[in-house]
Design an enzyme around this catalytic site. Sequence first.
Site, PDB file in Angstrom:
ATOM      1  N   SER A 150       0.893  -0.839  -0.230  1.00  0.00           N
ATOM      2  CA  SER A 150      -0.118   0.051   0.079  1.00  0.00           C
ATOM      3  C   SER A 150       0.839   1.627   0.058  1.00  0.00           C
ATOM      4  O   SER A 150       1.680   1.055   0.274  1.00  0.00           O
ATOM      5  CB  SER A 150      -1.449  -0.099   1.436  1.00  0.00           C
ATOM      6  OG  SER A 150      -1.201   1.175   1.444  1.00  0.00           O
ATOM      7  N   TYR A 163      -2.073  -0.492  10.428  1.00  0.00           N
ATOM      8  CA  TYR A 163      -1.704  -0.891   8.970  1.00  0.00           C
ATOM      9  C   TYR A 163      -0.232  -0.552   8.109  1.00  0.00           C
ATOM     10  O   TYR A 163       0.263  -1.608   7.781  1.00  0.00           O
ATOM     11  CB  TYR A 163      -3.152   0.133   8.499  1.00  0.00           C
ATOM     12  CG  TYR A 163      -2.980  -0.506   6.625  1.00  0.00           C
ATOM     13  CD1 TYR A 163      -4.165  -2.063   6.798  1.00  0.00           C
ATOM     14  CD2 TYR A 163      -2.444   0.163   5.603  1.00  0.00           C
ATOM     15  CE1 TYR A 163      -4.031  -2.190   4.996  1.00  0.00           C
ATOM     16  CE2 TYR A 163      -3.686  -0.156   4.281  1.00  0.00           C
ATOM     17  CZ  TYR A 163      -3.713  -1.092   3.903  1.00  0.00           C
ATOM     18  OH  TYR A 163      -3.797  -1.845   2.657  1.00  0.00           O
TER      19      TYR A 163
END
Length: 259
Positions: A150, A163
């Site tokens: 990501s 995350y």
Amino acid sequence: MPVDTPHPFSLQGQTALVTGAASGLGLEMVRALAAAGAEVWINGRDAAHVGQAVDALRAEGAWQVHAAVFDVVDAQAARHAMDGIAAKHGRLDVLVNNVGRRERRALADLDLDSVRALIEVDLLAPFHLCQSAARLMQPQGRGRIVNITSIAGPIARAGDAAYTAAKGGLDALTRALAAELGPHGITVNAVAPGYFATEPNAAMVADPQIGTWLKARSALGRWGQPHEIAGAVVFLASPAASYITGQVLAVDGGYLAHF
């Protein structure tokens, strides 16, 4: 190009496994890998959901897609499934670690159990899947591993610590495994998606303020559409990327490059 020369992006005769691929970005990756000629296994935990994805793609003409129902955090089940895929096709050529979990909460609101559960899915499960894939790929003398990370790996925002930590770890794992597996002919790369208009992001996509912010914040000024992730994965899995390893390719509409 001579007619007898294989296309550099062809995956004909190769076998691929994509985790977390019954919907969203993962399903688009499967669709593109199959279109490039690969036999593709769709992973998910829900047999009905995975079966619907297989049926939908076969209805489009992608007959070489199959169901691989297992939970990626169950190491024994994952290894058994991957061994079964390799036994059926005689090889495993491509692993795409796409499955992921998200916890958008402030630091003070994150309990350790939730953090552990997220890291189990987003980092430890890919680690084990890479181990299992490498074991199958090494005797072949080649293989492709593509980790879906990501843009939250290299950059951060408030309220997303767990995350960001997991995806940053997956970026680092990509580099480490590239160094370790390169001598065996296995490349390890990553694709880092930016803002994509997927079902989990539906509320954000519908928010005009976020749309205005994204228009000013990214070079292309819009949300990515799910199918736009697929080309990067096919490229990194293909012969065209044979001398590329240890890299993280951002597919983010220029978000990281723009300010």
